[in-house]
Design a protein around this motif. Structure first.
Motif, PDB file in Angstrom:
ATOM      1  N   ILE A  49       0.843  -1.202   0.000  1.00 40.11           N
ATOM      2  CA  ILE A  49       0.000   0.000   0.000  1.00 40.11           C
ATOM      3  C   ILE A  49       0.876   1.249   0.000  1.00 40.11           C
ATOM      4  CG2 ILE A  49      -1.623   1.348   1.399  1.00 40.11           C
ATOM      5  CD1 ILE A  49      -2.925  -1.328   2.202  1.00 40.11           C
ATOM      6  N   GLY A  50       1.949   1.236   0.782  1.00 38.10           N
ATOM      7  CA  GLY A  50       2.855   2.367   0.816  1.00 38.10           C
ATOM      8  C   GLY A  50       3.499   2.636  -0.535  1.00 38.10           C
ATOM      9  N   ALA A  51       3.920   1.577  -1.221  1.00 35.92           N
ATOM     10  CA  ALA A  51       4.532   1.739  -2.541  1.00 35.92           C
ATOM     11  C   ALA A  51       3.517   2.278  -3.544  1.00 35.92           C
ATOM     12  CB  ALA A  51       5.089   0.406  -3.022  1.00 35.92           C
ATOM     13  N   GLU A  52       2.291   1.802  -3.455  1.00 38.52           N
ATOM     14  CA  GLU A  52       1.248   2.264  -4.376  1.00 38.52           C
ATOM     15  C   GLU A  52       0.940   3.745  -4.159  1.00 38.52           C
ATOM     16  OE1 GLU A  52      -3.366   1.191  -5.625  1.00 38.52           O
ATOM     17  OE2 GLU A  52      -2.350  -0.016  -4.095  1.00 38.52           O
ATOM     18  N   SER A  90      -3.843  13.356   3.259  1.00 40.50           N
ATOM     19  CA  SER A  90      -4.693  13.007   4.400  1.00 40.50           C
ATOM     20  C   SER A  90      -4.762  11.498   4.648  1.00 40.50           C
ATOM     21  CB  SER A  90      -6.103  13.558   4.187  1.00 40.50           C
ATOM     22  OG  SER A  90      -6.734  12.899   3.104  1.00 40.50           O
ATOM     23  N   PHE A  91      -4.043  10.723   3.837  1.00 42.20           N
ATOM     24  CA  PHE A  91      -4.049   9.268   3.992  1.00 42.20           C
ATOM     25  C   PHE A  91      -3.348   8.897   5.299  1.00 42.20           C
ATOM     26  CE2 PHE A  91      -2.644   4.912   3.033  1.00 42.20           C
ATOM     27  CZ  PHE A  91      -3.853   4.373   2.635  1.00 42.20           C
ATOM     28  N   PRO A  92      -3.944   8.015   6.108  1.00 44.45           N
ATOM     29  CA  PRO A  92      -3.391   7.694   7.434  1.00 44.45           C
ATOM     30  C   PRO A  92      -2.255   6.657   7.365  1.00 44.45           C
ATOM     31  CG  PRO A  92      -5.400   6.485   7.087  1.00 44.45           C
ATOM     32  CD  PRO A  92      -5.220   7.365   5.882  1.00 44.45           C
ATOM     33  N   TYR A  93      -1.056   7.106   7.062  1.00 41.16           N
ATOM     34  CA  TYR A  93       0.085   6.192   6.941  1.00 41.16           C
ATOM     35  C   TYR A  93       0.440   5.501   8.239  1.00 41.16           C
ATOM     36  CZ  TYR A  93       0.927   8.707   2.604  1.00 41.16           C
ATOM     37  OH  TYR A  93       0.788   9.264   1.381  1.00 41.16           O
ATOM     38  N   LEU A 101      -9.526   2.711   5.801  1.00 44.67           N
ATOM     39  CA  LEU A 101      -8.279   2.667   5.053  1.00 44.67           C
ATOM     40  C   LEU A 101      -8.518   2.258   3.601  1.00 44.67           C
ATOM     41  CD1 LEU A 101      -4.983   2.591   5.683  1.00 44.67           C
ATOM     42  CD2 LEU A 101      -5.383   0.215   5.127  1.00 44.67           C
ATOM     43  N   HIS A 102      -9.256   1.181   3.399  1.00 45.21           N
ATOM     44  CA  HIS A 102      -9.494   0.691   2.047  1.00 45.21           C
ATOM     45  C   HIS A 102     -10.416   1.621   1.257  1.00 45.21           C
ATOM     46  CE1 HIS A 102      -7.203  -2.939   2.471  1.00 45.21           C
ATOM     47  NE2 HIS A 102      -7.752  -3.123   3.660  1.00 45.21           N
ATOM     48  N   ASN A 106      -9.246   3.348  -2.160  1.00 49.61           N
ATOM     49  CA  ASN A 106     -10.044   3.254  -3.386  1.00 49.61           C
ATOM     50  C   ASN A 106     -10.380   4.643  -3.937  1.00 49.61           C
ATOM     51  OD1 ASN A 106     -10.073   0.470  -3.594  1.00 49.61           O
ATOM     52  ND2 ASN A 106     -11.908   0.271  -2.332  1.00 49.61           N
ATOM     53  N   ARG A 107     -10.587   5.601  -3.055  1.00 43.35           N
ATOM     54  CA  ARG A 107     -10.840   6.980  -3.490  1.00 43.35           C
ATOM     55  C   ARG A 107      -9.605   7.548  -4.202  1.00 43.35           C
ATOM     56  NH1 ARG A 107     -12.698   8.946   1.446  1.00 43.35           N
ATOM     57  NH2 ARG A 107     -14.516   7.648   1.313  1.00 43.35           N
ATOM     58  N   ILE A 108      -8.434   7.278  -3.644  1.00 43.28           N
ATOM     59  CA  ILE A 108      -7.188   7.730  -4.269  1.00 43.28           C
ATOM     60  C   ILE A 108      -7.011   7.073  -5.627  1.00 43.28           C
ATOM     61  CG2 ILE A 108      -4.659   7.604  -4.085  1.00 43.28           C
ATOM     62  CD1 ILE A 108      -4.997   8.005  -1.055  1.00 43.28           C
TER      63      ILE A 108
END
Length: 136
Positions: A49-52, A90-93, A101-102, A106-108
């Motif tokens: 997820i981080g790489a994406e 604003s993504f909660p890393y 989270l998902h 998906n919005r991104i």
């Protein structure tokens, strides 16, 4: 006679006793292995997820620099681009327990596809199946 009854009782109940002991030992070992496997799986999924998200961020910042100072026709592209950057920021890393989270991911992804469509580019983000994908 009481000693022979105790011996017979011990033999008859041995199956139940060994079954219970085996269950407890197996449960304890399975719990330990389950935690280790869960941590490994979480780390792998988190890295993916981080790489994406990092790919989307790099893509967005690159196009933002390319679109700066261009014609006003690009205003819609810039608006979608800024929206994508806002979603990424604003993504909660650092919160793996974040409930949406998902949904946010998906919005991104959707905003990224919309931006690619507006820019008329084909995205080529692919996660390697094994390893880091780097070679020397």
């Amino acid at each position: 006679m009481a000693a022979s009854e105790d011996l017979l009782d011990a033999v008859v109940m041995a199956d139940d006793r060994f079954h219970g002991e085996g269950y407890r030992e197996g449960y304890q070992e399975g719990s330990i292995l389950g935690v280790a496997e869960g941590r490994w799986h979480g780390a792998v999924q988190g890295a993916r997820i981080g790489a994406e998200v990092a790919y989307y961020q790099g893509f967005a910042f690159t196009w933002k620099n390319l679109l700066l100072g261009r014609t006003p026709d690009d205003s819609r592209k810039v608006k979608v681009l800024e929206s994508l950057i806002g979603l990424i920021r604003s993504f909660p890393y650092d919160d793996p327990t974040y409930e949406r989270l998902h949904e946010d991911l998906n919005r991104i992804r959707g905003k990224f596809r919309q931006l690619c469509s507006l820019l008329n580019v084909q995205p080529d983000f692919k996660m390697p199946t094994e390893g880091s994908g780097l070679s020397f």
